[in-house]
Design an enzyme around this catalytic site. Structure first.
Site, short mmCIF file in Angstrom:
data_model
loop_
_atom_site.label_atom_id
_atom_site.label_comp_id
_atom_site.label_asym_id
_atom_site.label_seq_id
_atom_site.Cartn_x
_atom_site.Cartn_y
_atom_site.Cartn_z
N HIS A 1 47.35 41.21 -15.39
CA HIS A 1 48.65 40.64 -15.00
C HIS A 1 48.82 40.47 -13.48
CE1 HIS A 1 50.30 44.71 -14.46
NE2 HIS A 1 50.49 44.92 -15.73
N HIS B 1 52.14 54.90 -25.15
CA HIS B 1 52.67 53.85 -24.27
C HIS B 1 52.69 52.52 -25.01
CE1 HIS B 1 53.50 51.50 -20.80
NE2 HIS B 1 52.30 51.41 -20.28
N GLU C 1 52.87 49.41 -23.73
CA GLU C 1 52.28 48.21 -23.13
C GLU C 1 51.06 47.76 -23.95
OE1 GLU C 1 51.54 48.29 -18.86
OE2 GLU C 1 51.54 46.10 -18.81
N ASP D 1 48.15 46.67 -23.61
CA ASP D 1 46.75 47.07 -23.45
C ASP D 1 46.45 48.34 -24.25
OD1 ASP D 1 48.54 48.05 -21.51
OD2 ASP D 1 46.96 48.59 -20.13
N HIS E 1 53.94 54.55 -17.02
CA HIS E 1 54.27 53.44 -16.17
C HIS E 1 55.49 52.64 -16.63
CE1 HIS E 1 52.63 49.04 -16.24
NE2 HIS E 1 53.35 49.13 -15.17
N ASP F 1 48.33 56.00 -18.79
CA ASP F 1 48.07 55.24 -17.56
C ASP F 1 47.80 56.14 -16.34
OD1 ASP F 1 48.11 52.64 -18.50
OD2 ASP F 1 50.21 52.29 -18.03
N TYR G 1 44.61 51.20 -8.48
CA TYR G 1 45.44 51.26 -9.68
C TYR G 1 46.81 51.85 -9.33
CZ TYR G 1 46.57 52.15 -14.56
OH TYR G 1 47.17 52.16 -15.80
N HIS H 1 42.53 54.27 -19.13
CA HIS H 1 41.65 53.29 -18.48
C HIS H 1 40.57 54.02 -17.69
CE1 HIS H 1 44.36 49.93 -19.23
NE2 HIS H 1 45.35 50.61 -18.71
FE1 FEO Z 1 51.07 50.37 -18.58
FE2 FEO Z 1 47.63 50.48 -19.15
O1 FEO Z 1 49.43 50.02 -19.45
#
Ligand code: FEO
Length: 395
Positions: A24, A78, A80, A82, A144, A163, A191, A222
């Site tokens: 993004h 989370h 989001e 991903d 996040h 995250d 990050y 991640h």
């Molecule tokens: Fe806030 Fe890796 O997503």
């Protein structure tokens, strides 16, 4: 497929996104991973999922370990996409499984997928027994998104941190000590600067809440997992979330039309070096704003240069300042400069943004008409030296 066992019966079952180049708007030159984890105890638990397009890779890893129908619980730390993008595909296959999430997680997942999974909402501090082991959940709002939580397994001393502590790196290795600290630090910093920085107050709260936990492995969503470098990454997070910077590091970010502002940038650089500063120079035409943020994270002073175009800043500087206003680095010293033909508004506009961020501006910005002459460049260099000296006095 390669099997990565964190501890007996606990596996990494994520997906490696070698081709991810833009997350993004944030350049991810090293790719990324979406980490999911499978715990096989009396209950079988899947912690987080992956991006929708990587479902097959994750599911193949799961199927090598267990008949997926045996999964009792999916923890969604989370919303989001991903991490939850593959959740509908998972739930199509195992509709009986409970989805454990925070209250905001339930709301967010319903808004995303318009599905009523078998939700179990947990509060911060709640725990469940899954057999020999326990899972405890801690809300980490805004690290996040408002829904974020982390999952801790006290018997294994593993923190599934989602995250937090992540890095966008695709590797065949899964642990910190199989990689270079310099690269991990750079990517974890990038990050943090591009994703987590605006929520630094919440990171401080989360670090405080998690500080009492005995942790031998941090398993983020991640990049690599932290086992050999936990004190180092925690030390960096403590600095980043309090906006602690390198005291003599100066970042010059500029764009230029006919090289006049660039000449001013180079003269300022010389002056700053005269004062003993460590200077990094980034031209917005050649460096991406998400890469520049990695330097913003550690720079005490940010020097912005831009000529005036059509009574304002160049669009590149406008975009950078829009980005930085959202990411809100604090406790910085700022300075603005630029050449102009007749209006000269860009310097004032850059100063306004820096003031809005609460930065100190100890020296008034410099604007020079058209092309700076040698005498003016000597004066700009002297201003650079004065700026550098403010780093020593803290004024
Ligand atoms: Fe806030 Fe890796 O997503």
């Amino acid at each position: 497929m390669d099997k990565v066992e964190l501890s007996k019966g606990i596996h990494w079952v994520g997906a490696i996104d070698w081709n991810l180049s833009n997350f993004h708007g944030y350049l991810t030159q090293r790719g990324s991973t979406y980490n999911a984890y499978l715990i096989q105890d009396e209950k079988t638990v899947l912690i987080d999922t992956v991006k929708a397009n990587m479902f097959d890779e994750m599911w193949a890893r799961v199927k090598e370990l267990v008949d997926p129908k045996k999964i009792d619980i999916v923890v969604s730390n989370h919303v989001e996409m991903d991490h939850s993008g593959a959740l509908p595909m998972v739930m199509e296959r195992i509709p009986h499984a409970k989805v454990i999430t925070s209250s905001n997680g339930e709301k967010g997942l319903k808004r995303h997928f318009k599905k009523d999974f078998n939700f179990q909402v947990v509060k911060s501090g709640d725990g469940i027994s899954i057999g020999k082991r326990t899972l405890k959940f801690f809300n980490t709002p805004m690290v996040h998104w408002p829904d974020n939580m982390v999952t801790y397994c006290p018997e294994e001393k593993i923190l599934f941190s989602n995250d937090a502590f992540g890095q966008h790196i695709a590797t065949t290795t899964r642990y910190d000590d199989e990689n270079s600290w310099d690269i991990l630090r750079e990517e974890a910093g990038k990050y943090y600067a591009n994703i987590v920085l605006p929520y630094s107050d919440q990171v401080q709260t989360a670090l405080g809440a998690l500080g009492g936990l005995d942790i031998k492995l941090i398993a983020p969503s991640h990049g690599i997992m932290w086992r050999g470098m936990i004190p180092r990454i925690l030390g960096e997070y403590k600095k980043w979330c309090t906006n602690e910077t390198v005291p003599n590091k100066v970042l010059i970010v500029y764009d230029t039309m006919w090289s006049s502002t660039e000449r001013m940038a180079m003269a300022l650089r010389e002056g700053l070096l005269d004062a003993g500063a460590d200077v990094v120079v980034r031209n917005l035409k050649h460096r991406h704003i998400s890469d520049i943020m990695t330097d913003v994270l550690t720079s005490r002073m940010i020097v912005l240069g831009c000529p005036t175009l059509n009574n304002g800043m160049l669009p590149t500087m406008g975009a950078f300042l829009t980005y930085i206003k959202g990411l809100r680095p604090k406790r910085r010293i700022g300075f603005a400069f630029g050449s102009y033909g007749w209006g000269g508004q860009s310097v004032g506009e850059m100063e306004e943004v820096m003031k809005g961020l609460g930065w100190e501006l100890p020296i008034e910005g410099i604007k020079l008409k058209f092309i700076p002459d040698d005498e003016e460049l000597v004066s700009v260099r002297a201003t650079g030296k004065k700026l550098g000296e403010t780093l020593k006095t803290g004024k």
